[in-house]
Write a protein that holds these residues in place. Structure first.
Motif, PDB file in Angstrom:
ATOM      1  N   ARG A 156      29.831  33.460  39.060  1.00 50.70           N
ATOM      2  CA  ARG A 156      30.607  34.640  39.457  1.00 50.70           C
ATOM      3  C   ARG A 156      30.744  34.806  40.950  1.00 50.70           C
ATOM      4  N   GLY A 157      29.870  34.176  41.736  1.00 52.36           N
ATOM      5  CA  GLY A 157      29.861  34.374  43.182  1.00 52.36           C
ATOM      6  C   GLY A 157      28.713  35.267  43.597  1.00 52.36           C
ATOM      7  N   LYS A 158      28.401  35.242  44.882  1.00 55.88           N
ATOM      8  CA  LYS A 158      27.244  35.986  45.369  1.00 55.88           C
ATOM      9  C   LYS A 158      27.516  37.483  45.468  1.00 55.88           C
ATOM     10  N   ASP A 159      28.743  37.861  45.732  1.00 56.58           N
ATOM     11  CA  ASP A 159      29.089  39.279  45.780  1.00 56.58           C
ATOM     12  C   ASP A 159      30.460  39.464  45.155  1.00 56.58           C
ATOM     13  N   GLU A 160      30.898  40.709  45.095  1.00 60.51           N
ATOM     14  CA  GLU A 160      32.130  41.022  44.370  1.00 60.51           C
ATOM     15  C   GLU A 160      33.357  40.382  45.005  1.00 60.51           C
ATOM     16  N   ASP A 161      33.321  40.171  46.310  1.00 56.43           N
ATOM     17  CA  ASP A 161      34.486  39.618  47.002  1.00 56.43           C
ATOM     18  C   ASP A 161      34.548  38.099  46.939  1.00 56.43           C
ATOM     19  N   GLU A 162      33.455  37.460  46.557  1.00 53.75           N
ATOM     20  CA  GLU A 162      33.420  35.995  46.515  1.00 53.75           C
ATOM     21  C   GLU A 162      33.750  35.501  45.108  1.00 53.75           C
ATOM     22  N   GLU A 163      34.589  34.504  45.040  1.00 57.17           N
ATOM     23  CA  GLU A 163      34.933  33.918  43.743  1.00 57.17           C
ATOM     24  C   GLU A 163      34.018  32.742  43.466  1.00 57.17           C
ATOM     25  N   GLY A 164      33.382  32.764  42.327  1.00 56.84           N
ATOM     26  CA  GLY A 164      32.492  31.671  41.951  1.00 56.84           C
ATOM     27  C   GLY A 164      33.230  30.531  41.285  1.00 56.84           C
ATOM     28  N   ARG A 165      32.507  29.797  40.454  1.00 57.23           N
ATOM     29  CA  ARG A 165      33.087  28.609  39.812  1.00 57.23           C
ATOM     30  C   ARG A 165      33.573  28.894  38.388  1.00 57.23           C
ATOM     31  N   VAL A 202      28.689  36.109  33.252  1.00 60.22           N
ATOM     32  CA  VAL A 202      29.648  36.799  34.121  1.00 60.22           C
ATOM     33  C   VAL A 202      29.764  38.233  33.635  1.00 60.22           C
ATOM     34  N   THR A 203      29.342  39.167  34.457  1.00 60.46           N
ATOM     35  CA  THR A 203      29.241  40.561  34.038  1.00 60.46           C
ATOM     36  C   THR A 203      30.145  41.441  34.905  1.00 60.46           C
ATOM     37  N   ARG A 204      30.027  42.736  34.710  1.00 58.29           N
ATOM     38  CA  ARG A 204      30.736  43.702  35.538  1.00 58.29           C
ATOM     39  C   ARG A 204      30.198  43.630  36.957  1.00 58.29           C
ATOM     40  N   PRO A 205      31.000  43.707  37.998  1.00 55.92           N
ATOM     41  CA  PRO A 205      32.462  43.921  38.015  1.00 55.92           C
ATOM     42  C   PRO A 205      33.289  42.645  38.072  1.00 55.92           C
ATOM     43  N   TRP A 206      32.644  41.472  37.948  1.00 54.08           N
ATOM     44  CA  TRP A 206      33.371  40.218  38.137  1.00 54.08           C
ATOM     45  C   TRP A 206      34.266  39.874  36.947  1.00 54.08           C
ATOM     46  N   LEU A 207      33.838  40.234  35.738  1.00 50.08           N
ATOM     47  CA  LEU A 207      34.536  39.738  34.553  1.00 50.08           C
ATOM     48  C   LEU A 207      35.964  40.265  34.451  1.00 50.08           C
ATOM     49  N   GLY A 208      36.224  41.443  35.005  1.00 53.29           N
ATOM     50  CA  GLY A 208      37.553  42.038  34.870  1.00 53.29           C
ATOM     51  C   GLY A 208      38.668  41.145  35.371  1.00 53.29           C
ATOM     52  N   ARG A 209      38.418  40.406  36.435  1.00 54.25           N
ATOM     53  CA  ARG A 209      39.477  39.564  36.999  1.00 54.25           C
ATOM     54  C   ARG A 209      39.802  38.357  36.111  1.00 54.25           C
ATOM     55  N   TYR A 210      38.913  38.055  35.175  1.00 58.15           N
ATOM     56  CA  TYR A 210      39.133  36.903  34.293  1.00 58.15           C
ATOM     57  C   TYR A 210      39.525  37.326  32.869  1.00 58.15           C
TER      58      TYR A 210
END
Length: 500
Positions: free
Chosen positions: A194-203, A237-245
């Motif tokens: 998911r990335g280290k923070d909300e602004d970073e996109e992971g793999r 991948v949890t909140r808040p990252w999952l929303g974008r996917y």
């Protein structure tokens, strides 16, 4: 084997007799040899030796942008060939287990352990190159970006016990995941995805991009590992990252849940539940997505399998508030809600259900629906009363899960719909006293703590009934208390007299 001897064994034509051929040429040739099938184990050994013994500058260094691009492409093709070499055997859509499949799975597990060892050496070499000043992130970064997704999918395929894994392949896969996390400078698999923070996109986007090809209606059953890789990855991948996917994860979850096999239905519903819990309600309501999920779950309520019903009811309980919010935002009239629809169907099934496993599942979920509806449970009191009376009569085994769930349901119903209880007092009082007597006289295998919980639950129901009926229960119980000679029942009746 030394590097020069291995290169000569490949029979490659280098630019000169004294210089080894370019790394990408060697890697492509090895990938070709591997894909041809025979001698795969030997090629894997040679490849491991090559990666471990090769100089970092020969593998990665002194390259123009165009040459680096060729190397990245060659490594990507090699990783794909390695993953394909160790993949579980393909199967036809809806095919039953074939003779010899266990042997094929055992072979795949051994191959996976060997391939994982090669991947570990490759990642270790990339880590060394990253630390070298003349190579560093500008060279290693594009390579990692290309190979991390496929290597992750390979590791996720073998990291937990499956028919195509063994202890060695699982151990290698776990080590490989840890190596991937280190190479990405992350602290966990979840952070890697998911990335280290909300602004970073992971793999996660790269992983889903690869899985998308196999998560279609016509292909998702061909590779038996695909659904497990997806369902194992998604919870990381949890909140808040999952929303974008959401657009990437919702269709495959619905697809898997719509299968005719119970195990796939449960897997898909669990994925849907994770999405419901971790995607903002506004996103779920957009484009009527929540309604689509609701209809998919509602159809599963007609199943006769207890594990599936339990999974679906838990998921629905978290989806219903989202549907109610959407209804309020649209300012729609609400003669009935989705919760009403679900409860009506559940009560219909409960009334005729005779299998204990399903009765337990329904009874344990029922209190949450009563709380969700609140005073609106009054719409269902006639049918709910019949269900409560029927379930209080039947012992459902040592743990008495159904009876305990029904007692909790009755308590919640009295608390929320107390004005409608006095008229039902005679039948409810009779059913509760009969159940208390049955529990007291039971000489079966029911443990004493369970009996105590049942008697305490019934006592609490009597206390609540007395309060909402202005003391009628105490009056009706006077004769019972004076004539009862069983001390355990008298203790319960005394509590009603003292606490009501």
């Amino acid at each position: 084997m030394e590097l020069s001897g291995l290169v000569r064994a490949l029979r490659l034509e280098g630019p000169g007799d004294e210089q080894p051929p370019p790394a990408e040429q060697v890697l492509l040739q090895l990938g070709l040899l591997l894909s041809q099938g025979p001698g795969g184990a030997g090629v894997l050994r040679d490849l491991g030796v090559l990666i471990e013994a090769a100089d970092g500058h020969w593998l990665f260094g002194s390259r123009s942008p165009a040459a680096l691009g060729k190397l990245v492409a060659a490594l990507g093709e090699l990783v794909a060939a390695l993953s394909g070499h160790a993949a579980p055997p393909k199967q036809e859509q809806d095919a039953a287990d074939l003779p010899g499949e266990d042997s094929a799975y055992a072979t795949a597990a051994e191959r996976a352990a060997d391939v994982g060892s090669v991947f570990l050496r490759l990642l270790a070499k990339l880590e060394e190159a990253k630390a070298q000043e003349c190579l560093g992130v500008p060279v290693v970064g594009p390579i990692l970006g290309r190979v991390m997704g496929p290597i992750y999918i390979f590791a996720a395929t073998h990291v937990v016990e499956r028919p195509w894994t063994n202890a060695r392949s699982q151990s290698v896969a776990q080590e490989l995941l840890a190596s991937l996390v280190r190479a990405a400078d992350c602290g966990s698999v979840a952070e890697f995805l998911r990335g280290k923070d909300e602004d970073e996109e992971g793999r996660f986007a790269a992983v889903m991009g690869i899985l998308k090809q196999e998560l279609t209606k016509d292909t998702w059953k061909c590779n038996p590992a695909t659904k497990f890789v997806f369902s194992w990855t998604l919870p990381h991948v949890t909140r808040p990252w999952l929303g974008r996917y959401l657009e990437r994860v919702l269709p495959p979850s619905l697809l898997i849940s719509d299968d005719y096999r119970e195990e796939n239905k449960i897997l898909g519903v669990r994925c849907l539940h994770h999405i419901i819990l971790n995607v903002p309600a506004a996103d779920l309501c957009q484009f009527n997505r929540a309604q689509v999920v609701y209809h998919a779950l509602y159809n599963h309520l007609y199943s006769r399998e207890a594990p599936l019903i339990q999974t679906v009811l838990l998921c629905l309980l978290d989806l219903l508030p989202i549907l109610e919010r959407a209804r309020r935002q649209q300012k729609l009239p609400r003669p009935t809600t989705a919760c009403d629809e679900v409860l009506q169907l559940v009560l219909t099934h409960m009334e005729a259900e005779h299998r204990l496993a399903l009765r337990r599942v329904y009874a344990k979920a029922l209190p949450a629906f009563v709380r969700r509806l609140g005073i609106l449970i009054a719409r269902h009191l006639k049918r709910l009363e019949r269900v409560i009376l029927g379930y209080l009569e039947v012992c459902d085994g040592p743990e008495e899960e159904a009876r305990l769930g029904i007692l909790e349901t009755l308590q919640c119903t009295i608390e929320h719909a107390w004005p409608r209880m006095p008229c039902r007092l005679p039948v409810l009082l009779k059913a509760l006293l009969r159940m208390m007597w049955d529990v007291h006289t039971d000489r079966g295998s029911t443990p004493e703590p369970v009996k105590a919980a049942l008697l305490q639950g019934a006592t609490q129901c009597l206390i609540l009934l007395d309060r909402c009926s202005e003391g009628q229960v105490k009056v009706l119980l006077e004769g019972v208390y004076s004539s009862c000679e069983e001390n355990r029942v008298r203790v319960c009746l005394r509590q009603v007299r003292e606490n009501a």
